[in-house]
Design a protein around this motif. Structure first.
Motif, mmCIF file in Angstrom:
data_model
loop_
_atom_site.group_PDB
_atom_site.id
_atom_site.type_symbol
_atom_site.label_atom_id
_atom_site.label_comp_id
_atom_site.label_asym_id
_atom_site.label_seq_id
_atom_site.Cartn_x
_atom_site.Cartn_y
_atom_site.Cartn_z
ATOM 1 N N ALA A 87 37.504 88.733 31.081
ATOM 2 C CA ALA A 87 36.868 88.583 32.396
ATOM 3 C C ALA A 87 35.348 88.529 32.301
ATOM 4 C CB ALA A 87 37.299 89.717 33.325
ATOM 5 N N ASN A 88 34.747 89.344 31.438
ATOM 6 C CA ASN A 88 33.287 89.336 31.352
ATOM 7 C C ASN A 88 32.773 87.994 30.816
ATOM 8 O OD1 ASN A 88 34.292 90.050 28.709
ATOM 9 N ND2 ASN A 88 32.243 90.777 28.177
ATOM 10 N N LEU A 89 33.527 87.346 29.920
ATOM 11 C CA LEU A 89 33.130 86.034 29.412
ATOM 12 C C LEU A 89 33.283 84.970 30.489
ATOM 13 C CD1 LEU A 89 34.744 86.072 25.841
ATOM 14 C CD2 LEU A 89 32.463 86.817 26.529
ATOM 15 N N ARG A 90 34.386 85.029 31.241
ATOM 16 C CA ARG A 90 34.596 84.080 32.343
ATOM 17 C C ARG A 90 33.519 84.239 33.409
ATOM 18 N NH1 ARG A 90 39.922 86.048 32.169
ATOM 19 N NH2 ARG A 90 39.580 86.941 34.229
ATOM 20 N N ASP A 91 33.225 85.498 33.762
ATOM 21 C CA ASP A 91 32.224 85.751 34.803
ATOM 22 C C ASP A 91 30.851 85.240 34.389
ATOM 23 O OD1 ASP A 91 34.207 86.963 36.297
ATOM 24 O OD2 ASP A 91 33.535 89.013 35.878
ATOM 25 N N ALA A 92 30.468 85.498 33.138
ATOM 26 C CA ALA A 92 29.158 85.032 32.658
ATOM 27 C C ALA A 92 29.091 83.508 32.669
ATOM 28 C CB ALA A 92 28.891 85.579 31.259
ATOM 29 N N ALA A 93 30.147 82.864 32.231
ATOM 30 C CA ALA A 93 30.185 81.399 32.249
ATOM 31 C C ALA A 93 30.101 80.879 33.674
ATOM 32 C CB ALA A 93 31.453 80.890 31.571
ATOM 33 N N GLY A 94 30.771 81.541 34.599
ATOM 34 C CA GLY A 94 30.749 81.123 35.992
ATOM 35 C C GLY A 94 29.374 81.175 36.617
ATOM 36 N N ILE A 132 25.910 74.862 23.437
ATOM 37 C CA ILE A 132 26.862 75.080 24.524
ATOM 38 C C ILE A 132 26.583 74.016 25.577
ATOM 39 C CG2 ILE A 132 27.626 76.638 26.353
ATOM 40 C CD1 ILE A 132 26.684 78.974 24.585
ATOM 41 N N SER A 133 27.602 73.253 25.908
ATOM 42 C CA SER A 133 27.481 72.221 26.942
ATOM 43 C C SER A 133 28.010 72.773 28.264
ATOM 44 C CB SER A 133 28.294 70.987 26.546
ATOM 45 O OG SER A 133 29.681 71.300 26.583
ATOM 46 N N HIS A 134 27.791 72.017 29.324
ATOM 47 C CA HIS A 134 28.350 72.402 30.620
ATOM 48 C C HIS A 134 29.875 72.444 30.523
ATOM 49 C CE1 HIS A 134 29.360 72.172 34.932
ATOM 50 N NE2 HIS A 134 28.272 72.903 35.046
ATOM 51 N N VAL A 141 35.228 78.011 29.523
ATOM 52 C CA VAL A 141 35.317 79.472 29.468
ATOM 53 C C VAL A 141 35.551 80.038 30.864
ATOM 54 C CG1 VAL A 141 34.106 81.627 28.919
ATOM 55 C CG2 VAL A 141 33.940 79.673 27.358
ATOM 56 N N ALA A 142 34.807 79.536 31.850
ATOM 57 C CA ALA A 142 34.926 80.058 33.221
ATOM 58 C C ALA A 142 36.353 79.948 33.753
ATOM 59 C CB ALA A 142 33.954 79.335 34.146
ATOM 60 N N GLY A 143 37.049 78.884 33.374
ATOM 61 C CA GLY A 143 38.399 78.682 33.890
ATOM 62 C C GLY A 143 39.492 78.904 32.861
ATOM 63 N N GLY A 144 39.125 79.432 31.710
ATOM 64 C CA GLY A 144 40.089 79.565 30.630
ATOM 65 C C GLY A 144 40.672 80.954 30.471
ATOM 66 N N ASN A 145 41.430 81.109 29.426
ATOM 67 C CA ASN A 145 42.104 82.369 29.115
ATOM 68 C C ASN A 145 41.205 83.221 28.221
ATOM 69 O OD1 ASN A 145 44.108 84.290 28.991
ATOM 70 N ND2 ASN A 145 45.196 83.282 27.320
ATOM 71 N N TYR A 146 40.128 83.712 28.807
ATOM 72 C CA TYR A 146 39.139 84.515 28.109
ATOM 73 C C TYR A 146 38.996 85.846 28.843
ATOM 74 C CZ TYR A 146 37.883 80.163 25.791
ATOM 75 O OH TYR A 146 37.926 79.001 25.061
ATOM 76 N N GLY A 152 29.448 82.113 19.778
ATOM 77 C CA GLY A 152 30.461 81.339 19.064
ATOM 78 C C GLY A 152 31.681 81.006 19.906
ATOM 79 N N VAL A 153 32.036 81.896 20.814
ATOM 80 C CA VAL A 153 33.177 81.634 21.702
ATOM 81 C C VAL A 153 32.851 80.476 22.636
ATOM 82 C CG1 VAL A 153 34.597 82.591 23.566
ATOM 83 C CG2 VAL A 153 33.981 84.021 21.600
ATOM 84 N N TYR A 154 31.673 80.509 23.233
ATOM 85 C CA TYR A 154 31.254 79.462 24.164
ATOM 86 C C TYR A 154 31.048 78.134 23.433
ATOM 87 C CZ TYR A 154 30.474 83.115 27.628
ATOM 88 O OH TYR A 154 30.648 84.150 28.512
ATOM 89 N N ASP A 155 30.517 78.207 22.231
ATOM 90 C CA ASP A 155 30.184 77.025 21.439
ATOM 91 C C ASP A 155 31.381 76.109 21.227
ATOM 92 O OD1 ASP A 155 28.962 75.232 19.673
ATOM 93 O OD2 ASP A 155 28.979 76.620 17.997
ATOM 94 N N VAL A 156 32.551 76.667 21.057
ATOM 95 C CA VAL A 156 33.733 75.859 20.731
ATOM 96 C C VAL A 156 34.740 75.753 21.876
ATOM 97 C CG1 VAL A 156 33.531 76.348 18.276
ATOM 98 C CG2 VAL A 156 34.978 77.807 19.700
#
Length: 126
Positions: free
Chosen positions: A79-86, A64-66, A72-77, A49-53
Motif C-alpha cells: 500500500a505504501n508503494l501504491r500510495d506514493a506512486a499515486g 522511472i516513467s509515468h 505501481v499505483a494500480g498494481g499488486n504492490y 528498483g521496484v518502480y524502475d521495472v
C-alpha cells in the motif's frame, strides 16, 4: 449555502451537520490518508528498483516513467508503494516537478535517482 443544500436534499439541519462533519478529516486522519509529496518521494527513493521495472517487467534502466508510476499505483504492490506512486501519477504538475528536479529544463518522462534526491532536498511540493 448549507440551507440551500439542506432544502434541496430534504435534510434536517442536524443531519446536514453530521454529514459535513463526517467528510472533514482531522489532521491525524489526513496524515494517514495519503503521503505528502516529500514522503512519497522518499518512498520512491527507498524502493527505486521496484518502480524502475514496474511497467517493463525486470528491465531496469535507472529511470522511472509515468507508465512505471501508473503500474505501481494500480498494481499488486504494498500500500505504501501504491500510495506514493499515486501522489505523482495522479498529478502531472508534481510528476513533472519530480522529473525535472535535478537538472531543470522540460520534463522528459525519465525520473532518475538524482531527480528524486533533488526533489527531496528541495523540501517543498511546489
Amino acid at each position: 449555502m448549507r440551507k440551500s443544500i439542506r432544502v434541496k436534499l430534504g435534510l434536517s439541519a442536524g443531519t446536514l451537520m453530521a454529514l459535513s462533519s463526517a467528510i472533514v478529516a482531522t489532521p491525524a486522519q489526513a496524515a494517514t490518508a495519503a503521503p505528502n509529496c516529500i514522503d512519497a518521494a522518499a518512498t520512491i527513493r527507498d524502493n527505486f528498483g521496484v518502480y524502475d521495472v514496474a511497467a517493463h517487467h525486470n528491465s531496469p534502466d535507472q529511470r522511472i516513467s509515468h507508465n512505471d508510476m501508473v503500474a505501481v499505483a494500480g498494481g499488486n504492490y504494498a500500500a505504501n508503494l501504491r500510495d506514493a506512486a499515486g501522489v505523482f501519477s495522479n498529478n502531472q504538475r508534481l510528476f513533472d516537478a519530480l522529473d525535472t528536479a535535478a537538472k531543470g529544463g522540460g520534463p522528459d518522462n525519465r525520473i532518475s535517482p538524482e531527480d528524486v534526491a533533488a526533489f527531496i532536498a528541495r523540501g517543498t511540493c511546489g
